[in-house]
Write an enzyme that holds these catalytic residues in place. Structure first.
Site, PDB file in Angstrom:
ATOM      1  N   LYS A  36       1.016  -1.086   0.348  1.00 36.94           N
ATOM      2  CA  LYS A  36      -0.118  -0.375  -0.159  1.00 36.94           C
ATOM      3  C   LYS A  36       0.278   1.623   0.398  1.00 36.94           C
ATOM      4  O   LYS A  36       0.271   2.903  -0.220  1.00 36.94           O
ATOM      5  CB  LYS A  36      -0.627   0.053   1.089  1.00 36.94           C
TER       6      LYS A  36
HETATM    7  N1  PMP Z   1      -3.334  -7.924   1.177  1.00 32.94           N
HETATM    8  C1  PMP Z   1      -3.718  -7.016   2.199  1.00 32.94           C
HETATM    9  C2  PMP Z   1      -2.701  -8.044   3.520  1.00 32.94           C
HETATM   10  C3  PMP Z   1      -3.950  -5.784   1.848  1.00 32.94           C
HETATM   11  O1  PMP Z   1      -4.018  -5.076   2.974  1.00 32.94           O
HETATM   12  C4  PMP Z   1      -4.137  -5.968   0.633  1.00 32.94           C
HETATM   13  C5  PMP Z   1      -5.233  -4.459   0.604  1.00 32.94           C
HETATM   14  N2  PMP Z   1      -5.905  -4.241   0.905  1.00 32.94           N
HETATM   15  C6  PMP Z   1      -4.589  -6.867  -0.074  1.00 32.94           C
HETATM   16  C7  PMP Z   1      -3.830  -7.714   0.092  1.00 32.94           C
HETATM   17  C8  PMP Z   1      -4.668  -6.473  -1.763  1.00 32.94           C
HETATM   18  O2  PMP Z   1      -4.704  -5.388  -2.361  1.00 32.94           O
HETATM   19  P1  PMP Z   1      -5.615  -4.607  -2.940  1.00 32.94           P
HETATM   20  O3  PMP Z   1      -6.163  -3.195  -2.433  1.00 32.94           O
HETATM   21  O4  PMP Z   1      -4.712  -2.885  -4.247  1.00 32.94           O
HETATM   22  O5  PMP Z   1      -6.560  -5.109  -3.779  1.00 32.94           O
END
Ligand code: PMP
Length: 324
Positions: A45
């Site tokens: 993130k």
């Molecule tokens: N895994 C974790 C632990 C996350 O915090 C996130 C983000 N919400 C994701 C996967 C997925 O990423 P994205 O939001 O870009 O789909």
């Protein structure tokens, strides 16, 4: 190399081949892991948060003294809080109560104010973490709501940097991308970039049982969502940052397999990652089993195991929930 501050250390994470975990699966298939947990605040993130904040600064949505308010399962909150610490903005994060205390304390450590909201409410209920963040953004003057689930700049961050970085590191030799979808930003942005380079690359999302994405992709119907323990992937409504037109398939994951695989990743490969990484690797191993030709699979490991020491890395917690 010396960076002027920690924000310049975001990205350029290593890709590591999985060895022991894949040894008996399929000799034709290589599985590579992109270690996004090595970003400065410990998750993928950081990339999207930095990109969105810089975009907002350039377009005049943020100015000195602004307050950034966001709903987050914790990782975006930590990234935003780190960026606010460097840039001097105030930071308020709303987060559902199922998320780990480690995440809460991490955000507080960076100086954010954390507001914990109930997990088991509809996303449009006034109590939900979305509604609370949105309401605060209307009440607090000079505030900015990045809206990571719907802001297309989230996809753009991955289209412009994570995607090209992966393409370059793999020297174009990638056949299948496997990643969990939360906001959908990572898989939509990386997937869009890779498909433009080579339309034959398969883009496969991982969605926990209980989330609405899988059924919508397969049957265009919305199931009644239910909660699950894995954090950061899946959602209870259709989010605008998941571009399903980029996806070739969605595979469902369950908590037990995800958590046991996450522990194996640490045990066998020395990779200290979070539960959504185990979900993605479990899915990648299943895909590998059914490959009949040589394939290179890249799987994204989004966050660090540090956040889950009291949960999936704690035997008592695992037993209490029937996972051990
Ligand atoms: N895994 C974790 C632990 C996350 O915090 C996130 C983000 N919400 C994701 C996967 C997925 O990423 P994205 O939001 O870009 O789909």
């Amino acid at each position: 190399m010396i960076f002027s501050n920690i924000l310049s250390a975001i990205g350029n994470t290593p890709i590591v081949k999985l060895n022991k975990i894949t040894s008996e699966i399929n000799p034709k298939v290589n599985i590579y892991a992109k270690l996004e947990f090595l970003n400065p605040s410990g998750s993928v993130k950081d990339r999207m948060a930095k990109y969105i904040i810089e975009h907002a600064e350039q377009t005049g949505l943020l100015s000195p003294g602004s307050t950034i308010i966001e709903n987050s399962s914790g990782n975006t909150g930590a990234s935003l809080a780190m960026i606010c610490a460097i840039k001097g903005y105030q930071c308020i994060i709303t987060m559902p109560d199922k998320m780990s205390d480690e995440k809460k304390n991490l955000m507080r450590g960076f100086g954010a104010k954390v507001i914990v909201t109930p997990t088991n409410v509809d996303h449009d209920s006034p109590e939900s973490y979305y509604s609370t963040a949105k309401r605060l953004a209307t009440e607090i003057p000079n505030s900015y709501y990045p809206d990571q689930y719907n802001n297309q700049t989230n996809i753009d961050a991955h289209y412009r940097n994570t995607g090209p970085e992966i393409w370059e590191q793999m020297q174009g030799k990638i056949d299948i991308l496997v990643a969990g979808a939360g906001t959908g930003g990572t898989i939509s942005g990386v997937g869009r970039f890779l498909k433009e380079r080579n339309p034959k690359i398969k883009i496969i999302a991982v969605d926990p049982i209980g989330s609405v994405f899988y059924n919508f992709f397969k049957t265009k119907t919305l199931i009644t969502p239910h909660s699950y323990k894995v954090e950061g992937i899946g959602e209870d409504y259709l989010v605008k940052c998941l571009d399903m037109s980029v996806l070739d398939d969605i595979i469902q994951s369950n908590d037990k397999d995800s958590f046991l695989m996450t522990r194996l990743l640490m045990n066998l490969e020395g990779l200290f990652a979070g539960g959504s990484s185990g979900a993605a690797v479990f899915a990648a191993l299943n895909i590998a089993k059914s490959c009949h030709i040589p394939q290179n699979i890249l799987v994204i490991l989004p966050d660090s195991g540090n956040r889950y020491l009291s949960k999936l890395y704690n035997d008592e917690w695992m037993k209490e929930h029937g996972f051990l």
